[in-house]
Design a protein around this motif. Structure first.
Motif, PDB file in Angstrom:
ATOM      1  N   SER A   1     -46.246  58.646  18.616  1.00  0.00           N
ATOM      2  CA  SER A   1     -46.325  57.303  18.037  1.00  0.00           C
ATOM      3  C   SER A   1     -45.082  56.807  17.554  1.00  0.00           C
ATOM      4  CB  SER A   1     -47.402  57.501  16.918  1.00  0.00           C
ATOM      5  OG  SER A   1     -47.161  56.255  16.286  1.00  0.00           O
ATOM      6  N   ALA A   2     -44.579  55.718  17.521  1.00  0.00           N
ATOM      7  CA  ALA A   2     -43.292  55.284  17.262  1.00  0.00           C
ATOM      8  C   ALA A   2     -43.404  55.349  15.824  1.00  0.00           C
ATOM      9  CB  ALA A   2     -42.928  53.967  17.702  1.00  0.00           C
ATOM     10  N   GLY A   3     -44.266  55.236  14.724  1.00  0.00           N
ATOM     11  CA  GLY A   3     -44.235  55.100  13.487  1.00  0.00           C
ATOM     12  C   GLY A   3     -44.328  53.799  12.817  1.00  0.00           C
ATOM     13  N   LEU A   4     -44.186  53.607  11.668  1.00  0.00           N
ATOM     14  CA  LEU A   4     -44.268  52.512  10.918  1.00  0.00           C
ATOM     15  C   LEU A   4     -43.160  51.490  11.069  1.00  0.00           C
ATOM     16  CD1 LEU A   4     -45.441  53.959   7.538  1.00  0.00           C
ATOM     17  CD2 LEU A   4     -46.875  52.718   9.115  1.00  0.00           C
ATOM     18  N   VAL A   5     -42.003  51.786  11.305  1.00  0.00           N
ATOM     19  CA  VAL A   5     -41.038  50.842  11.595  1.00  0.00           C
ATOM     20  C   VAL A   5     -41.030  50.036  12.700  1.00  0.00           C
ATOM     21  CG1 VAL A   5     -38.382  50.655  11.697  1.00  0.00           C
ATOM     22  CG2 VAL A   5     -39.450  52.498  10.319  1.00  0.00           C
TER      23      VAL A   5
ATOM     24  N   PHE B   1     -53.927  48.681   5.265  1.00  0.00           N
ATOM     25  CA  PHE B   1     -52.446  48.910   5.128  1.00  0.00           C
ATOM     26  C   PHE B   1     -51.656  47.704   5.470  1.00  0.00           C
ATOM     27  CE2 PHE B   1     -48.217  50.267   6.621  1.00  0.00           C
ATOM     28  CZ  PHE B   1     -47.737  50.731   5.406  1.00  0.00           C
ATOM     29  N   TRP B   2     -51.863  47.155   6.807  1.00  0.00           N
ATOM     30  CA  TRP B   2     -51.062  46.063   7.260  1.00  0.00           C
ATOM     31  C   TRP B   2     -51.482  44.885   6.721  1.00  0.00           C
ATOM     32  CZ3 TRP B   2     -46.826  47.162   8.857  1.00  0.00           C
ATOM     33  CH2 TRP B   2     -46.434  48.331   9.430  1.00  0.00           C
TER      34      TRP B   2
ATOM     35  N   ARG C   1     -52.589  44.489   3.491  1.00  0.00           N
ATOM     36  CA  ARG C   1     -51.816  44.650   2.152  1.00  0.00           C
ATOM     37  C   ARG C   1     -50.525  44.472   2.262  1.00  0.00           C
ATOM     38  NH1 ARG C   1     -53.374  45.727  -3.217  1.00  0.00           N
ATOM     39  NH2 ARG C   1     -51.507  46.166  -4.371  1.00  0.00           N
ATOM     40  N   THR C   2     -49.634  44.930   3.397  1.00  0.00           N
ATOM     41  CA  THR C   2     -48.340  44.915   3.756  1.00  0.00           C
ATOM     42  C   THR C   2     -47.949  43.251   3.888  1.00  0.00           C
ATOM     43  OG1 THR C   2     -48.012  46.957   4.474  1.00  0.00           O
ATOM     44  CG2 THR C   2     -46.395  45.675   4.792  1.00  0.00           C
ATOM     45  N   MET C   3     -48.534  42.855   4.771  1.00  0.00           N
ATOM     46  CA  MET C   3     -48.156  41.370   5.231  1.00  0.00           C
ATOM     47  C   MET C   3     -48.689  40.189   4.970  1.00  0.00           C
ATOM     48  SD  MET C   3     -46.153  42.695   7.269  1.00  0.00           S
ATOM     49  CE  MET C   3     -45.247  41.268   8.096  1.00  0.00           C
ATOM     50  N   ILE C   4     -49.948  40.243   4.343  1.00  0.00           N
ATOM     51  CA  ILE C   4     -50.527  39.020   3.861  1.00  0.00           C
ATOM     52  C   ILE C   4     -50.202  38.847   2.291  1.00  0.00           C
ATOM     53  CG2 ILE C   4     -52.770  37.854   3.143  1.00  0.00           C
ATOM     54  CD1 ILE C   4     -54.110  39.414   5.714  1.00  0.00           C
ATOM     55  N   ARG C   5     -49.510  37.773   1.964  1.00  0.00           N
ATOM     56  CA  ARG C   5     -49.022  37.379   0.655  1.00  0.00           C
ATOM     57  C   ARG C   5     -50.106  36.667  -0.198  1.00  0.00           C
ATOM     58  NH1 ARG C   5     -44.990  36.886   4.290  1.00  0.00           N
ATOM     59  NH2 ARG C   5     -45.475  34.656   4.381  1.00  0.00           N
TER      60      ARG C   5
END
Length: 188
Positions: free
Chosen positions: A66-70, A163-164, A166-170
């Motif tokens: 897996s490439a990871g989070l970045v 996770f995503w 929470r991270t991306m939706i403002r």
């Protein structure tokens, strides 16, 4: 046992908005992911596809390493930039579209499509079927169980997606239920 928190939650408008957002992301995310995965798996199941072995290797390679989070974060940011240029500011669609595929599910569908007897495909071709007709009238009906399984996998992953979102939706009014509940727990 106290149920005051549940009563308060049931009367809160943001709870129901978040619940509707979760249903939106789950429904449209599952449909989008199934469509993209079915098309990709169908193409990868065809022996006449040029560089088929290389594409399959790259697909499986992403499962092993897996490439990871970045890279995922950069994918989201780039998708967000493209959406912004198109005038789409709804971040729910960002979560739906950016999480379009899962390599494991594509491999499952590819294997199901490879197990469809070649004679049935040849008979459909003799009857005049084109590629999309082969896919929609031969491969998809004969792979219903695999498609249902992969659809269930996608639906569960979209429903549990925290996770995503929470991270991306403002915008708090576009948060799915999981993010809203976590926000409520943090406020306590």
């Amino acid at each position: 046992v106290q149920f005051d928190a549940f009563k308060e939650l049931k009367l809160t408008k943001r709870f129901w908005i978040s619940y509707a957002n979760t249903l939106f992301v789950t429904f449209y995310g599952t449909i989008w992911s199934l469509g993209v995965s079915i098309l990709g798996a169908y193409a990868l199941s065809k022996p006449r596809l040029v560089f088929r072995r290389g594409f399959n290797f790259f697909l499986v390679f992403t499962m092993w390493f897996s490439a990871g989070l970045v890279p995922q974060f950069l994918n989201y940011k780039e998708t967000q930039t493209i959406f912004g240029a198109m005038g789409i500011m709804d971040d729910k669609w960002l979560v739906v579209i950016a999480m379009g595929m899962a390599a494991f599910n594509v491999v499952l569908l590819r294997n199901a499509f490879e197990n469809v007897p070649h004679e049935i495909e040849e008979a459909a071709i003799v009857d005049g079927a084109k590629e999309m007709q082969l896919l929609t009238r031969v491969y998809v009906p004969m792979s219903k169980s695999a498609i249902a399984t992969v659809g269930l996998f996608f639906g569960i992953s979209r429903w549990n997606g925290y996770f995503w979102a929470r991270t991306m939706i403002r915008n708090r009014n576009e948060w799915p239920l999981q993010v809203y509940i976590r926000d409520q727990l943090e406020d306590v």
